[in-house]
Write a protein that holds these residues in place. Sequence first.
Motif, mmCIF file in Angstrom:
data_model
loop_
_atom_site.group_PDB
_atom_site.id
_atom_site.type_symbol
_atom_site.label_atom_id
_atom_site.label_comp_id
_atom_site.label_asym_id
_atom_site.label_seq_id
_atom_site.Cartn_x
_atom_site.Cartn_y
_atom_site.Cartn_z
ATOM 1 N N GLY A 95 0.856 -1.190 0.000
ATOM 2 C CA GLY A 95 0.000 0.000 0.000
ATOM 3 C C GLY A 95 0.889 1.236 0.000
ATOM 4 N N LEU A 96 0.445 2.287 -0.669
ATOM 5 C CA LEU A 96 1.318 3.449 -0.879
ATOM 6 C C LEU A 96 0.493 4.711 -1.002
ATOM 7 N N TRP A 97 0.978 5.802 -0.454
ATOM 8 C CA TRP A 97 0.359 7.112 -0.733
ATOM 9 C C TRP A 97 1.436 8.188 -0.693
ATOM 10 N N ILE A 98 1.145 9.271 -1.448
ATOM 11 C CA ILE A 98 2.028 10.450 -1.490
ATOM 12 C C ILE A 98 1.157 11.663 -1.175
ATOM 13 N N GLY A 99 1.658 12.589 -0.360
ATOM 14 C CA GLY A 99 0.908 13.799 -0.026
ATOM 15 C C GLY A 99 0.649 14.653 -1.259
ATOM 16 N N GLY A 117 -11.238 3.400 -10.639
ATOM 17 C CA GLY A 117 -11.339 4.848 -10.794
ATOM 18 C C GLY A 117 -10.174 5.584 -10.176
ATOM 19 N N ASN A 118 -9.004 4.992 -10.181
ATOM 20 C CA ASN A 118 -7.806 5.647 -9.652
ATOM 21 C C ASN A 118 -6.690 5.515 -10.698
ATOM 22 N N PRO A 119 -6.811 6.303 -11.804
ATOM 23 C CA PRO A 119 -5.838 6.141 -12.890
ATOM 24 C C PRO A 119 -4.401 6.422 -12.456
ATOM 25 N N ALA A 120 -4.239 7.348 -11.498
ATOM 26 C CA ALA A 120 -2.873 7.659 -11.039
ATOM 27 C C ALA A 120 -2.238 6.418 -10.419
ATOM 28 N N ALA A 121 -2.982 5.755 -9.536
ATOM 29 C CA ALA A 121 -2.436 4.567 -8.868
ATOM 30 C C ALA A 121 -2.168 3.460 -9.887
ATOM 31 N N GLU A 122 -3.100 3.273 -10.835
ATOM 32 C CA GLU A 122 -2.894 2.206 -11.819
ATOM 33 C C GLU A 122 -1.647 2.460 -12.655
ATOM 34 N N ARG A 123 -1.443 3.729 -12.986
ATOM 35 C CA ARG A 123 -0.256 4.089 -13.790
ATOM 36 C C ARG A 123 1.022 3.811 -12.991
ATOM 37 N N VAL A 124 1.013 4.185 -11.703
ATOM 38 C CA VAL A 124 2.187 3.947 -10.855
ATOM 39 C C VAL A 124 2.480 2.443 -10.788
ATOM 40 N N TYR A 161 3.040 16.870 -3.303
ATOM 41 C CA TYR A 161 4.199 16.216 -3.938
ATOM 42 C C TYR A 161 3.801 15.307 -5.095
ATOM 43 N N TRP A 162 2.536 15.369 -5.499
ATOM 44 C CA TRP A 162 2.079 14.517 -6.604
ATOM 45 C C TRP A 162 2.746 14.901 -7.924
ATOM 46 N N ARG A 163 2.791 13.917 -8.799
ATOM 47 C CA ARG A 163 3.229 14.054 -10.194
ATOM 48 C C ARG A 163 4.679 14.485 -10.355
ATOM 49 N N ARG A 164 5.509 14.028 -9.441
ATOM 50 C CA ARG A 164 6.954 14.273 -9.603
ATOM 51 C C ARG A 164 7.713 12.947 -9.660
ATOM 52 N N GLY A 165 6.969 11.861 -9.835
ATOM 53 C CA GLY A 165 7.609 10.551 -9.956
ATOM 54 C C GLY A 165 7.991 9.922 -8.625
ATOM 55 N N TYR A 166 7.567 10.528 -7.514
ATOM 56 C CA TYR A 166 7.977 9.998 -6.210
ATOM 57 C C TYR A 166 7.342 8.639 -5.908
ATOM 58 N N ALA A 167 6.047 8.477 -6.254
ATOM 59 C CA ALA A 167 5.387 7.198 -5.950
ATOM 60 C C ALA A 167 6.050 6.066 -6.727
ATOM 61 N N THR A 168 6.318 6.311 -7.999
ATOM 62 C CA THR A 168 6.952 5.279 -8.833
ATOM 63 C C THR A 168 8.324 4.918 -8.266
ATOM 64 N N GLU A 169 9.087 5.946 -7.890
ATOM 65 C CA GLU A 169 10.438 5.702 -7.351
ATOM 66 C C GLU A 169 10.362 4.922 -6.025
ATOM 67 N N ARG A 201 1.633 0.010 -12.862
ATOM 68 C CA ARG A 201 2.122 -0.521 -14.137
ATOM 69 C C ARG A 201 3.560 -0.068 -14.410
ATOM 70 N N LYS A 202 3.861 1.206 -14.077
ATOM 71 C CA LYS A 202 5.230 1.703 -14.325
ATOM 72 C C LYS A 202 6.251 0.924 -13.506
ATOM 73 N N ALA A 203 5.834 0.492 -12.299
ATOM 74 C CA ALA A 203 6.758 -0.264 -11.434
ATOM 75 C C ALA A 203 6.794 -1.747 -11.814
HETATM 76 C C1 COA Z 1 -1.438 7.391 -6.724
HETATM 77 C C2 COA Z 1 -0.326 8.257 -6.124
HETATM 78 C C3 COA Z 1 0.463 7.408 -5.129
HETATM 79 C C4 COA Z 1 0.579 8.727 -7.276
HETATM 80 O O1 COA Z 1 1.654 9.471 -6.706
HETATM 81 P P1 COA Z 1 2.616 10.366 -7.599
HETATM 82 O O2 COA Z 1 3.882 10.535 -6.819
HETATM 83 O O3 COA Z 1 1.900 11.558 -8.063
HETATM 84 O O4 COA Z 1 2.887 9.403 -8.856
HETATM 85 P P2 COA Z 1 4.058 9.582 -9.930
HETATM 86 O O5 COA Z 1 4.491 11.014 -9.977
HETATM 87 O O6 COA Z 1 5.067 8.534 -9.664
HETATM 88 O O7 COA Z 1 3.276 9.305 -11.278
HETATM 89 C C5 COA Z 1 3.315 8.079 -11.936
HETATM 90 C C6 COA Z 1 2.473 8.148 -13.185
HETATM 91 O O8 COA Z 1 1.111 8.388 -12.855
HETATM 92 C C7 COA Z 1 0.655 9.519 -13.588
HETATM 93 N N1 COA Z 1 -0.297 10.237 -12.759
HETATM 94 C C8 COA Z 1 -0.054 10.812 -11.566
HETATM 95 N N2 COA Z 1 -1.180 11.410 -11.100
HETATM 96 C C9 COA Z 1 -2.118 11.195 -12.063
HETATM 97 C C10 COA Z 1 -3.489 11.552 -12.176
HETATM 98 N N3 COA Z 1 -4.100 12.235 -11.206
HETATM 99 N N4 COA Z 1 -4.165 11.150 -13.280
HETATM 100 C C11 COA Z 1 -3.568 10.432 -14.248
HETATM 101 N N5 COA Z 1 -2.259 10.048 -14.184
HETATM 102 C C12 COA Z 1 -1.550 10.436 -13.111
HETATM 103 C C13 COA Z 1 1.891 10.349 -13.860
HETATM 104 O O9 COA Z 1 1.709 11.206 -14.961
HETATM 105 C C14 COA Z 1 2.914 9.262 -14.113
HETATM 106 O O10 COA Z 1 2.793 8.719 -15.401
HETATM 107 P P3 COA Z 1 3.804 9.183 -16.577
HETATM 108 O O11 COA Z 1 5.192 8.982 -16.047
HETATM 109 O O12 COA Z 1 3.435 8.296 -17.689
HETATM 110 O O13 COA Z 1 3.506 10.646 -16.820
HETATM 111 C C15 COA Z 1 -0.912 9.520 -5.424
HETATM 112 O O14 COA Z 1 -1.751 10.177 -6.330
HETATM 113 C C16 COA Z 1 -1.696 9.170 -4.171
HETATM 114 O O15 COA Z 1 -1.114 9.014 -3.095
HETATM 115 N N6 COA Z 1 -3.028 9.034 -4.291
HETATM 116 C C17 COA Z 1 -3.881 8.740 -3.135
HETATM 117 C C18 COA Z 1 -3.626 7.368 -2.518
HETATM 118 C C19 COA Z 1 -3.577 6.265 -3.563
HETATM 119 O O16 COA Z 1 -4.289 6.288 -4.553
HETATM 120 N N7 COA Z 1 -2.724 5.269 -3.334
HETATM 121 C C20 COA Z 1 -2.514 4.220 -4.302
HETATM 122 C C21 COA Z 1 -2.603 2.887 -3.692
HETATM 123 S S1 COA Z 1 -1.510 1.764 -4.602
#
Ligand code: COA
Length: 185
Positions: free
Chosen positions: A98-102, A138-145, A105-113, A147-149
């Motif tokens: 399980g993972l979260w980023i404040g 419905g959490n495209p950001a998490a799914e992207r993270v 600090y979103w969208r700087r690649g921290y979650a992926t790293e 898959r990238k990892a």
């Molecule tokens: C999901 C979460 C961890 C992503 O953190 P982050 O540090 O912003 O992620 P990254 O910067 O590493 O982004 C990784 C990819 O996701 C994409 N991404 C990030 N936020 C996005 C958003 N809101 N919508 C679509 N894509 C998104 C980035 O563009 C990047 O893809 P790319 O390299 O192809 O451009 C953060 O949004 C979060 O903590 N959300 C709430 C808790 C949660 O959802 N946890 C996940 C449980 S696994």
Amino acid sequence: MKTLNTVAAHVIETERLQLRAPNRGDLETYLRLAGDPRVALKTTGIPHPLREADANEWLARANYGTRRTFVIARKEDAGMIGAVHLETRPDRVSAEAGLWIGVPYWRRGYATEALRGILRDAFGERGLLYITTGIPTGNPAAERVLRKAGLKFESLVEGGFRREGIIQDRVNHGLFADEWEALHC
Ligand SMILES: CC(C)(COP(=O)(O)OP(=O)(O)OC[C@H]1O[C@@H](n2cnc3c(N)ncnc32)[C@H](O)[C@@H]1OP(=O)(O)O)[C@@H](O)C(=O)NCCC(=O)NCCS
């Protein structure tokens, strides 16, 4: 508050981040960052609203039993920006992450790293064989993270995610150690 027997977590270094055990000094930041509904409501475990007692409970259980929690801190200023945990299953070779980023600090690649760091540690150092995650749909950001990892989509469980009376579908991803090795060795 109960005193739990905790185990010391080690430190994981990545290019820009240090993943380390949480301590009392992190509680204020935890409350502020994890207390944001944009973070809390996307996770399975963070209560919302988040109270001081919840933060104390998080700290007490952070490295207890089968759970290993790491604060994600930036090397540049040592500030906490998020957290990641692994919960080992009774088979001792697989774990749920399980993972979260404040939000600031979103969208700087921290979650992926951070996720890549924890996978390297889990597969490369601790000998785990299989890591999974389950998140609500419905959490495209998490799914992207994920898959990238390197994690792969495994299944969609209808009604598999429930929080505060709301039922959502759950998306499961997973990665086996040999798949991780193929990606990195
Ligand atoms: C999901 C979460 C961890 C992503 O953190 P982050 O540090 O912003 O992620 P990254 O910067 O590493 O982004 C990784 C990819 O996701 C994409 N991404 C990030 N936020 C996005 C958003 N809101 N919508 C679509 N894509 C998104 C980035 O563009 C990047 O893809 P790319 O390299 O192809 O451009 C953060 O949004 C979060 O903590 N959300 C709430 C808790 C949660 O959802 N946890 C996940 C449980 S696994």
